[in-house]
Design a protein around this motif. Structure first.
Motif, PDB file in Angstrom:
ATOM      1  N   ALA A  75      40.109   4.005  44.342  1.00 45.59           N
ATOM      2  CA  ALA A  75      39.597   4.441  45.643  1.00 45.59           C
ATOM      3  C   ALA A  75      38.272   3.757  45.960  1.00 45.59           C
ATOM      4  CB  ALA A  75      39.425   5.955  45.654  1.00 45.59           C
ATOM      5  N   ALA A  76      37.431   3.561  44.946  1.00 45.62           N
ATOM      6  CA  ALA A  76      36.153   2.872  45.161  1.00 45.62           C
ATOM      7  C   ALA A  76      36.389   1.417  45.548  1.00 45.62           C
ATOM      8  CB  ALA A  76      35.296   2.964  43.910  1.00 45.62           C
ATOM      9  N   ALA A  77      37.357   0.765  44.894  1.00 53.25           N
ATOM     10  CA  ALA A  77      37.647  -0.633  45.218  1.00 53.25           C
ATOM     11  C   ALA A  77      38.232  -0.756  46.621  1.00 53.25           C
ATOM     12  CB  ALA A  77      38.605  -1.218  44.180  1.00 53.25           C
ATOM     13  N   ILE A  78      39.120   0.162  46.993  1.00 53.21           N
ATOM     14  CA  ILE A  78      39.702   0.139  48.337  1.00 53.21           C
ATOM     15  C   ILE A  78      38.630   0.437  49.381  1.00 53.21           C
ATOM     16  CG2 ILE A  78      41.318   1.325  49.877  1.00 53.21           C
ATOM     17  CD1 ILE A  78      43.147   1.725  47.445  1.00 53.21           C
ATOM     18  N   GLY A  79      37.789   1.439  49.098  1.00 55.64           N
ATOM     19  CA  GLY A  79      36.749   1.820  50.046  1.00 55.64           C
ATOM     20  C   GLY A  79      35.728   0.717  50.286  1.00 55.64           C
ATOM     21  N   ALA A  80      35.504  -0.114  49.275  1.00 52.81           N
ATOM     22  CA  ALA A  80      34.547  -1.216  49.420  1.00 52.81           C
ATOM     23  C   ALA A  80      35.155  -2.422  50.113  1.00 52.81           C
ATOM     24  CB  ALA A  80      34.030  -1.615  48.041  1.00 52.81           C
ATOM     25  N   GLY A  81      36.458  -2.362  50.418  1.00 53.07           N
ATOM     26  CA  GLY A  81      37.121  -3.475  51.071  1.00 53.07           C
ATOM     27  C   GLY A  81      37.574  -4.559  50.133  1.00 53.07           C
ATOM     28  N   GLU A  82      37.483  -4.290  48.817  1.00 52.48           N
ATOM     29  CA  GLU A  82      37.877  -5.296  47.840  1.00 52.48           C
ATOM     30  C   GLU A  82      39.393  -5.340  47.632  1.00 52.48           C
ATOM     31  OE1 GLU A  82      35.910  -7.444  46.668  1.00 52.48           O
ATOM     32  OE2 GLU A  82      33.983  -6.597  47.246  1.00 52.48           O
TER      33      GLU A  82
END
Length: 577
Positions: free
Chosen positions: A320-327
């Motif tokens: 979720a952190a990776a998706i939220g950062a746009g990565e």
């Protein structure tokens, strides 16, 4: 087949922190670790040295201990033993058994005093010494021996010795199973068999995707219309997935599909020595992200309610952190995030942290390097140590001295259905998360780039359990310091497993939530939160389902097509030995 450890050298593509390890050192340390049950004898020795040397130069503390012992011997507290379940039977009130119980409780209190409040001792060492002393005392409790346990003597007399004969038979059966080589046919009590697809994991569904690491199960709809947003459950790969689909009456999956939710579940493959090089990045990319891609494709690209349990929740928070950062934008959108007994900050992991330091991990790495994986029994032994009084000594007393086998149930059977953990993944998990706390401190890398949990924008439902020794609730609560979004924190009764399997109608279940149903403004400490929380009787499942509904499209529609069928649930991977 694995080669002899001394004939292979660590390679850079296996695990970065193993590159400089000498093969001979690895071989020797792996043998020591195997003999010591995965425990580092050096770490244990250092802890006791630290404690003993500081105690030796603390005459005031020694005097306090001597004075306490003399006072407690002269005026023992008669109710101490009565509050311990091991000595609850009325027979423990009679002489000489009352003296055995009171003397044992005095020893416990003495060691609590001796291992606490000793300036200069490293906190980790003090905890290791206190924990070890408690384990040794529990081993020699008078309840564990025939001649000092009145309940055992009474049962033997009443049965004409039959209880002792039954206990000896139980001991012999367990010993044969323990000594049997892998794959050997050893008899097991028939009533303790709970086979996935027959007695457990019965919710109808199909395997709709499979790769070398996961099977994705899509459960058949049970209602004419469903919510648009599917629920993807990410279980921990430390155990089999079906704790969330046990018997029909306590299956979380069956409950959700019965309420109109489209549910998908990851079933992890049980790795072996050939999978030694599978790492955390593999579990993220080829596991969770692959499942997200398939879920989005099956459900028309709708946002997904992600649900992660234990280690699966930790992995889901990383994703979720990776998706939220746009990565990782290609993997779709998360409608919400539910973390069940999952830690994201490992700075205070509770008693499990006693097994995590540089020395412990050096020996454990060597053991896993030798085998290619951490065996499920080795992992289970560590967890049993946290509950040794109930899971080891009390059970052995009941089964070997009273001759009574524990009544089998689905949760016990699931707990015994352990899995193996690949060398690289488990080593990375312990080093990067437990030892160095990389995720909470912004150093955890996904595809070579650091991720921060502050990038999570989806609303969070975070559940902890009151008596959790694997993911202590105050440790789970630390996510409030890492995520700035909306967090609905709930504290359920029970432990790490039983607190999750908490179906409506289950007796003696309750949960605590904030009275206003929303997080208070600003940060609230765990103790403040607990004081302000409202206690609700019953299961937390309905409360959570209402939370999901409020974050779903109100317009329900026909269930999406089931997709390609690779076989019926529960699939192949869950029955792998």
């Amino acid at each position: 087949m694995l080669r002899v450890i001394s004939n292979r050298a660590p390679t850079p593509d296996v695990a970065p922190h193993m590159e400089r390890r000498n093969p001979l050192d690895l071989f020797l340390q792996s043998q020591i670790a195997r003999a010591a049950g995965g425990i580092s004898p050096i770490a244990m020795q250092l802890a006791f040295q630290d404690w003993w040397r500081h105690l030796a130069v603390s005459p005031g503390k020694l005097g306090e201990l001597a004075g306490w012992w003399a006072g407690s011997a002269a005026n023992p507290a008669r109710d101490d033993a009565a509050t311990d379940a091991r000595f609850a039977d009325a027979a423990w009130r009679a002489w000489p058994f009352s003296q055995y119980a009171q003397g044992f409780k005095q020893l416990e209190q003495f060691w609590r005093l001796a291992t606490s409040e000793l300036p200069g001792v490293a906190p980790h060492h003090a905890e290791v010494v206190a924990f070890t002393a408690r384990q040794l005392l529990d081993m020699y409790a008078p309840s564990n021996f025939l001649w000092t346990n009145p309940e055992v003597q009474r049962a033997a007399f009443a049965s004409g010795g039959r209880s002792l004969v039954d206990g000896a038979r139980n001991w012999g059966q367990d010993l044969c199973r323990r000594l049997a080589p892998p794959g050997a046919a050893v008899s097991q009590p028939v009533d303790q068999r709970f086979e996935p697809g027959r007695q457990v994991a019965l919710t109808p569904g199909m395997v709709v995707y499979r790769n070398e690491l996961i099977e994705l199960i899509r459960y058949a709809p049970q209602t004419d219309t469903v919510y648009r947003e599917p629920v993807l459950i990410v279980p921990s790969w430390i155990m089999k997935y079906y704790i969330l689909d046990l018997s029909p009456h306590n299956s979380l999956v069956r409950y959700l599909v019965g309420q109109g939710h489209t549910v998908l579940m990851i079933s992890w493959r049980n790795p072996d020595a050939r999978d030694r090089d599978l790492g955390m990045e593999d579990y993220l990319q080829r596991g969770l992200f692959a499942a997200l891609d398939q879920t989005a494709a099956l459900c028309g690209g709708a946002p997904v309610h992600g649900v992660g349990y234990c280690l699966g929740g930790t992995l889901l928070s990383i994703a979720a952190a990776a998706i939220g950062a746009g990565e990782q934008p290609a993997h779709g959108k998360l409608a919400s995030l539910t973390l069940l007994a999952a830690q994201t900050d490992f700075s205070e992991p509770g008693e499990l942290g006693l097994f995590i330091d540089d020395s412990e991990l050096a020996f454990l790495d060597a053991l896993m390097w030798d085998q290619g994986y951490l065996d499920g029994d080795q992992m289970a032994a560590s967890f049993q140590l946290l509950h040794a009084r109930d899971l080891v000594w009390s059970r052995m007393m009941r089964e070997y001295l009273l001759g009574e086998r524990s009544a089998p149930n689905d949760l016990m059977a699931w707990n015994a259905d352990s899995t193996r953990l690949p060398f690289r993944m488990h080593s990375e998990y312990l080093h990067r998360l437990f030892l160095h706390n990389d995720l909470a401190e912004g150093r955890y890398l996904v595809a070579g780039k650091p991720v921060a949990l502050s990038a999570i924008h989806a609303p969070l439902f975070v559940l902890a359990t009151e008596r959790d020794h694997v993911s202590p609730w105050r440790s789970v609560y630390k996510i409030h310091l890492l995520c700035g979004g909306t967090i609905d924190f709930v504290l359920a009764s029970g432990g790490h497993n039983a607190g999750i399997v908490s179906e409506p109608g289950h007796a003696n279940r309750s949960y605590r939530r904030h009275a206003a149903n929303v997080a208070p403004l600003g940060y609230t400490s765990p103790d403040e939160w607990l004081n302000q929380a409202e206690r609700c009787e019953g299961s937390w499942w309905p409360y959570w389902r209402q939370w999901l509904v409020r974050r779903s499209d109100r317009q329900r529609g026909a269930p999406p097509p089931m997709g390609p069928a690779l076989g019926p649930a529960p699939g192949r991977f869950v029955v792998q030995p």
